[in-house]
Design a protein around this motif. Structure first.
Motif, PDB file in Angstrom:
ATOM      1  N   THR A   1      13.103  -0.356   9.988  1.00 37.43           N
ATOM      2  CA  THR A   1      14.620  -0.078   9.517  1.00 37.43           C
ATOM      3  C   THR A   1      14.744   0.178   8.115  1.00 37.43           C
ATOM      4  O   THR A   1      14.948   1.380   7.077  1.00 37.43           O
ATOM      5  CB  THR A   1      15.920   0.038   9.906  1.00 37.43           C
ATOM      6  OG1 THR A   1      15.816  -0.058  11.092  1.00 37.43           O
ATOM      7  CG2 THR A   1      17.419   0.409   9.269  1.00 37.43           C
ATOM      8  N   HIS A   2      14.509  -1.478   7.558  1.00 41.72           N
ATOM      9  CA  HIS A   2      14.522  -2.190   6.124  1.00 41.72           C
ATOM     10  C   HIS A   2      13.203  -0.587   5.692  1.00 41.72           C
ATOM     11  O   HIS A   2      13.386  -0.372   4.350  1.00 41.72           O
ATOM     12  CB  HIS A   2      14.385  -3.452   6.239  1.00 41.72           C
ATOM     13  CG  HIS A   2      14.457  -3.129   4.767  1.00 41.72           C
ATOM     14  ND1 HIS A   2      15.135  -3.005   3.783  1.00 41.72           N
ATOM     15  CD2 HIS A   2      13.484  -3.813   4.265  1.00 41.72           C
ATOM     16  CE1 HIS A   2      14.598  -3.854   2.427  1.00 41.72           C
ATOM     17  NE2 HIS A   2      13.988  -3.807   2.243  1.00 41.72           N
ATOM     18  N   HIS A   3      12.082  -0.597   5.669  1.00 45.44           N
ATOM     19  CA  HIS A   3      10.744   0.403   5.564  1.00 45.44           C
ATOM     20  C   HIS A   3      10.342   1.195   6.000  1.00 45.44           C
ATOM     21  O   HIS A   3       9.483   1.695   6.138  1.00 45.44           O
ATOM     22  CB  HIS A   3       9.597  -1.239   5.321  1.00 45.44           C
ATOM     23  CG  HIS A   3       9.685  -2.246   5.119  1.00 45.44           C
ATOM     24  ND1 HIS A   3      10.191  -2.367   3.441  1.00 45.44           N
ATOM     25  CD2 HIS A   3       9.674  -3.726   4.799  1.00 45.44           C
ATOM     26  CE1 HIS A   3      10.653  -4.059   2.621  1.00 45.44           C
ATOM     27  NE2 HIS A   3       9.979  -4.348   4.044  1.00 45.44           N
ATOM     28  N   ALA A   4      11.182   2.545   6.271  1.00 46.55           N
ATOM     29  CA  ALA A   4      11.344   3.338   7.288  1.00 46.55           C
ATOM     30  C   ALA A   4      10.173   3.993   6.648  1.00 46.55           C
ATOM     31  O   ALA A   4       9.720   4.689   7.168  1.00 46.55           O
ATOM     32  CB  ALA A   4      12.430   4.147   7.724  1.00 46.55           C
ATOM     33  N   ASP A   5      11.287   4.910   5.582  1.00 44.48           N
ATOM     34  CA  ASP A   5      10.311   5.205   4.592  1.00 44.48           C
ATOM     35  C   ASP A   5       8.787   5.133   4.183  1.00 44.48           C
ATOM     36  O   ASP A   5       8.083   6.266   4.058  1.00 44.48           O
ATOM     37  CB  ASP A   5      10.541   5.660   2.950  1.00 44.48           C
ATOM     38  CG  ASP A   5      12.159   6.387   2.766  1.00 44.48           C
ATOM     39  OD1 ASP A   5      12.406   6.738   3.848  1.00 44.48           O
ATOM     40  OD2 ASP A   5      13.206   6.092   1.746  1.00 44.48           O
ATOM     41  N   GLU A   6       8.068   3.936   3.753  1.00 40.04           N
ATOM     42  CA  GLU A   6       7.220   3.427   3.671  1.00 40.04           C
ATOM     43  C   GLU A   6       5.632   3.560   5.224  1.00 40.04           C
ATOM     44  O   GLU A   6       5.123   4.265   4.930  1.00 40.04           O
ATOM     45  CB  GLU A   6       6.906   2.414   3.423  1.00 40.04           C
ATOM     46  CG  GLU A   6       6.226   2.312   2.394  1.00 40.04           C
ATOM     47  CD  GLU A   6       5.532   1.115   1.633  1.00 40.04           C
ATOM     48  OE1 GLU A   6       4.278   0.158   0.804  1.00 40.04           O
ATOM     49  OE2 GLU A   6       6.490  -0.054   1.228  1.00 40.04           O
ATOM     50  N   LEU A   7       6.781   3.459   5.936  1.00 40.73           N
ATOM     51  CA  LEU A   7       6.149   3.540   7.207  1.00 40.73           C
ATOM     52  C   LEU A   7       5.650   5.005   7.693  1.00 40.73           C
ATOM     53  O   LEU A   7       4.467   5.055   8.094  1.00 40.73           O
ATOM     54  CB  LEU A   7       6.833   2.950   8.506  1.00 40.73           C
ATOM     55  CG  LEU A   7       6.730   1.459   8.532  1.00 40.73           C
ATOM     56  CD1 LEU A   7       8.411   0.815   9.447  1.00 40.73           C
ATOM     57  CD2 LEU A   7       5.732   0.516   8.721  1.00 40.73           C
ATOM     58  N   ASN A   8       6.776   5.759   7.186  1.00 39.48           N
ATOM     59  CA  ASN A   8       6.936   6.971   8.318  1.00 39.48           C
ATOM     60  C   ASN A   8       5.527   7.912   6.738  1.00 39.48           C
ATOM     61  O   ASN A   8       5.282   8.354   7.559  1.00 39.48           O
ATOM     62  CB  ASN A   8       8.032   7.882   7.165  1.00 39.48           C
ATOM     63  CG  ASN A   8       8.891   7.972   8.831  1.00 39.48           C
ATOM     64  OD1 ASN A   8       9.075   7.695   9.720  1.00 39.48           O
ATOM     65  ND2 ASN A   8       9.972   7.575   7.999  1.00 39.48           N
ATOM     66  N   ALA A   9       5.608   7.840   6.004  1.00 40.73           N
ATOM     67  CA  ALA A   9       4.232   7.570   4.722  1.00 40.73           C
ATOM     68  C   ALA A   9       2.839   7.370   5.116  1.00 40.73           C
ATOM     69  O   ALA A   9       2.134   8.210   5.124  1.00 40.73           O
ATOM     70  CB  ALA A   9       4.724   7.153   3.575  1.00 40.73           C
TER      71      ALA A   9
END
Length: 215
Positions: free
Chosen positions: A95-103
């Motif tokens: 949840t916290h690092h969702a954007d970086e994981l999606n990228a």
């Protein structure tokens, strides 16, 4: 005699208070040290399988996704040790690092589309499956869970957008933790000394006494 009774009562009280206190959740008496130097993700032998011909953006995406994969394995395999909260911490990281994981995931898709052409999806599935499997080691489960707990706490302490820093500073530790270890009090693969067995032949005994001269 009364004094001895008082001492015994005092010791019993101390033991009782120790038993009633919460038990420590440590797995190791002496946790092995797995720390290593920061990585870029391009180091030979760091990841299995290797990302062949990756460009800097691909290497960074692969580094972050390997971190996610290792913590996912920990969430599944470290539940025997509830106090490290492997599942809760893993879900919080998603949840916290969702954007970086999606990228990072999109970055891996870009790599496989470029290198595998029309079969990019199956090539990526094979690659990520092998990636997950590379973090499963029966003989190093405790050491791996120790490293994963430290790594997860580091990741949750990072602001959004800085998960890659945890990956750079912790992935060597995660890889090193896959080496089999035992507690320092019982070194790995060291034989346990046992006393010699007594001969049970009747000539070795005289009634209930063992005759060492004969045997």
């Amino acid at each position: 005699m009364r004094k001895i009774g008082t001492v015994i009562a005092g010791l019993a009280a101390m033991v009782g208070s120790a038993i009633s206190a919460p038990a420590s959740a440590q797995i190791f008496f002496f946790p092995p040290e797995h720390e290593g130097q920061p990585v870029t993700g391009a180091e030979p032998g760091l990841f299995t399988p290797a990302l062949v011909g990756g460009q800097p953006a691909d290497i960074r995406a692969n580094l972050i996704w390997n971190l996610r994969s290792s913590l996912n394995v920990a969430a599944l395999n470290c539940q025997f040790w509830p106090s490290i909260m492997s599942v809760d911490n893993y879900n919080a990281i998603l949840t916290h690092h969702a954007d970086e994981l999606n990228a990072a995931y999109e970055g891996l898709k870009t790599y496989f589309r470029r290198t595998a052409g029309r079969r990019w999806q199956s090539a990526m599935d094979e690659y990520t499956t092998s990636m997950y499997q590379s973090y499963i080691r029966v003989g190093s489960q405790r050491s791996f869970c120790t490293a994963a707990a430290e790594t997860a706490r580091d990741a949750l302490a990072r602001p959004k957008g800085q998960l890659h820093l945890t990956a750079q500073t912790r992935m060597r530790q995660m890889r090193n933790s896959l080496v089999s270890y035992a507690d320092a009090t019982m070194p790995y693969h060291q034989a346990v000394p046992l006393p010699p067995m007594l001969w049970l032949d009747s000539r070795c005994w005289r009634n209930s006494n063992y005759n060492r001269r004969r045997c």
